[in-house]
Design an enzyme around this catalytic site. Structure first.
Site, PDB file in Angstrom:
ATOM      1  CG  ASP A  20      -2.064   0.942   1.124  1.00  0.00           C
ATOM      2  OD1 ASP A  20      -2.285   1.485   0.028  1.00  0.00           O
ATOM      3  OD2 ASP A  20      -2.761   1.154   2.135  1.00  0.00           O
ATOM      4  CG  HIS A  46       0.068   1.980  -9.270  1.00  0.00           C
ATOM      5  ND1 HIS A  46      -0.178   1.630  -7.969  1.00  0.00           N
ATOM      6  CD2 HIS A  46      -1.016   2.714  -9.669  1.00  0.00           C
ATOM      7  CE1 HIS A  46      -1.351   2.117  -7.587  1.00  0.00           C
ATOM      8  NE2 HIS A  46      -1.873   2.788  -8.601  1.00  0.00           N
ATOM      9  NE  ARG A  69      -1.359   6.622   1.254  1.00  0.00           N
ATOM     10  CZ  ARG A  69      -1.445   5.691   2.199  1.00  0.00           C
ATOM     11  NH1 ARG A  69      -1.180   6.007   3.451  1.00  0.00           N
ATOM     12  NH2 ARG A  69      -1.797   4.458   1.898  1.00  0.00           N
ATOM     13  CG  LEU A 113       9.232 -17.265  -3.343  1.00  0.00           C
ATOM     14  CD1 LEU A 113       9.091 -17.236  -1.822  1.00  0.00           C
ATOM     15  CD2 LEU A 113       9.615 -15.881  -3.854  1.00  0.00           C
ATOM     16  CB  SER A 138      -8.548  -5.557  -3.915  1.00  0.00           C
ATOM     17  OG  SER A 138      -9.139  -4.301  -4.165  1.00  0.00           O
TER      18      SER A 138
HETATM   19  C1  FPP Z   1      -2.177   0.195  -3.277  1.00  0.00           C
HETATM   20  O1  FPP Z   1      -1.624   1.482  -3.201  1.00  0.00           O
HETATM   21  C2  FPP Z   1      -1.544  -0.536  -4.360  1.00  0.00           C
HETATM   22  C3  FPP Z   1      -2.198  -1.116  -5.392  1.00  0.00           C
HETATM   23  C4  FPP Z   1      -3.665  -1.091  -5.528  1.00  0.00           C
HETATM   24  C5  FPP Z   1      -1.477  -1.778  -6.474  1.00  0.00           C
HETATM   25  C6  FPP Z   1      -0.274  -2.547  -6.024  1.00  0.00           C
HETATM   26  C7  FPP Z   1       0.503  -2.998  -7.188  1.00  0.00           C
HETATM   27  C8  FPP Z   1       1.837  -3.011  -7.245  1.00  0.00           C
HETATM   28  C9  FPP Z   1       2.700  -2.627  -6.123  1.00  0.00           C
HETATM   29  C10 FPP Z   1       2.536  -3.505  -8.438  1.00  0.00           C
HETATM   30  C11 FPP Z   1       2.118  -4.901  -8.722  1.00  0.00           C
HETATM   31  C12 FPP Z   1       3.035  -5.573  -9.605  1.00  0.00           C
HETATM   32  C13 FPP Z   1       2.710  -6.620 -10.344  1.00  0.00           C
HETATM   33  C14 FPP Z   1       3.762  -7.345 -11.023  1.00  0.00           C
HETATM   34  C15 FPP Z   1       1.333  -7.089 -10.551  1.00  0.00           C
HETATM   35  P1  FPP Z   1      -2.569   2.744  -3.439  1.00  0.00           P
HETATM   36  O2  FPP Z   1      -2.588   3.010  -4.896  1.00  0.00           O
HETATM   37  O3  FPP Z   1      -3.900   2.479  -2.839  1.00  0.00           O
HETATM   38  O4  FPP Z   1      -1.797   3.846  -2.662  1.00  0.00           O
HETATM   39  P2  FPP Z   1      -2.434   5.041  -1.841  1.00  0.00           P
HETATM   40  O5  FPP Z   1      -3.202   4.422  -0.683  1.00  0.00           O
HETATM   41  O6  FPP Z   1      -1.262   5.822  -1.399  1.00  0.00           O
HETATM   42  O7  FPP Z   1      -3.332   5.792  -2.782  1.00  0.00           O
END
Ligand code: FPP
Length: 251
Positions: A31, A48, A35, A142, A76
């Site tokens: 998460d 991202h 931000r 893994l 999600s």
């Molecule tokens: C939440 O942060 C993050 C996500 C919804 C996406 C997570 C995905 C990645 C870290 C990359 C995934 C990589 C692969 C290979 C699939 P947020 O966007 O909700 O952050 P915020 O709460 O600061 O807005």
């Protein structure tokens, strides 16, 4: 307390030096990407993208630590509510990740798996995932388990439906339904339950992630945003886990 971590020196160590209670299964709620980007005046998708590269680093750290399963909450069932442009970008990340890192994953003997409702993913996303799974299916290192279009309540409801069908068809007696049978209807049926859950960005909640499977999991939270998460912090979480006393309701 001094713990010798085999991966600190980045060379192979005798198996006897590996602490005996490395978590077998680590799950992570990644998460804080948005931000992280906002703090830098960048669009959310930049967070991202940065987060995707951190995934690679943590996979390597987990491999070297001897973790057996790493489950990452990548998308999600609720994330569809985000602006279309952000969803589109997130859906491109599996392909991008595999394009850059699949050879390294193969070299490191990583096996790629997923949990979640894959049928609703765009074709290009699904194709990248199917390809990566196929290429790594014989690996026995893994398990890198991406939670993609994953929602725990949905998973549980689907399990209830499937169990009910078995009961209706006379294949299962209601009195024989127990926790093991229920677990065998979840996406995670072939995996051990998470020993350690990490959530970054200072949020202290589960957000519909592995609600059944996390019943006895140790929880570890950090204020650090996912794109700033790194191998050192991952190791810190493992060291903290090492000091926890898991009692599973006993004394
Ligand atoms: C939440 O942060 C993050 C996500 C919804 C996406 C997570 C995905 C990645 C870290 C990359 C995934 C990589 C692969 C290979 C699939 P947020 O966007 O909700 O952050 P915020 O709460 O600061 O807005």
């Amino acid at each position: 307390m001094s713990i010798r971590w085999p991966f600190l020196k980045r060379k192979k160590k005798s198996i006897t030096e590996i602490p005996d209670n490395i978590p077998n299964h680590v799950a992570i709620i990644m998460d804080g990407n948005g931000r992280w980007a906002k703090q830098r005046g960048l669009p959310r998708i930049a967070g991202h993208k940065e987060g995707m590269d951190v995934v690679r680093d943590i996979v390597i750290a987990a491999t070297e630590a001897g973790v057996k399963v790493l489950t990452l909450y990548a998308f999600s069932t609720e994330n569809w509510r985000r602006p279309k442009s952000e969803v589109d970008f997130l859906m491109k990340l599996p392909k991008e990740f595999m394009h850059i890192y699949l050879p390294e994953m193969i070299e490191k003997n990583v096996k790629i798996e997923t949990i979640g409702e894959l049928t609703q993913l765009p074709d290009h996303t699904l194709k990248a995932i199917v390809h990566a799974k196929e290429k790594t299916k014989s690996n026995d290192g893994l398990i890198l388990n991406f939670a993609l279009n994953y929602g725990s309540r949905h998973e549980i409801v689907e399990a209830v439906k499937a169990i009910s069908t078995q009961v209706n068809q006379g294949n299962l007696e209601i009195e024989n339904i127990d926790e093991d049978i229920f677990s065998s209807y979840l996406y995670t049926k072939n995996m051990c339950e998470p020993d350690l859950l990490i959530r970054t960005s200072g949020e202290i909640r589960l957000s519909n992630f592995l609600l059944w499977q996390l019943a006895y999991t140790e929880l570890w939270f950090t204020d650090v945003l996912w794109p700033d998460f790194n191998e050192e912090l991952f190791k810190k979480a493992l060291v903290d886990y090492h000091t926890r006393k898991r009692r599973y309701g006993g004394i």
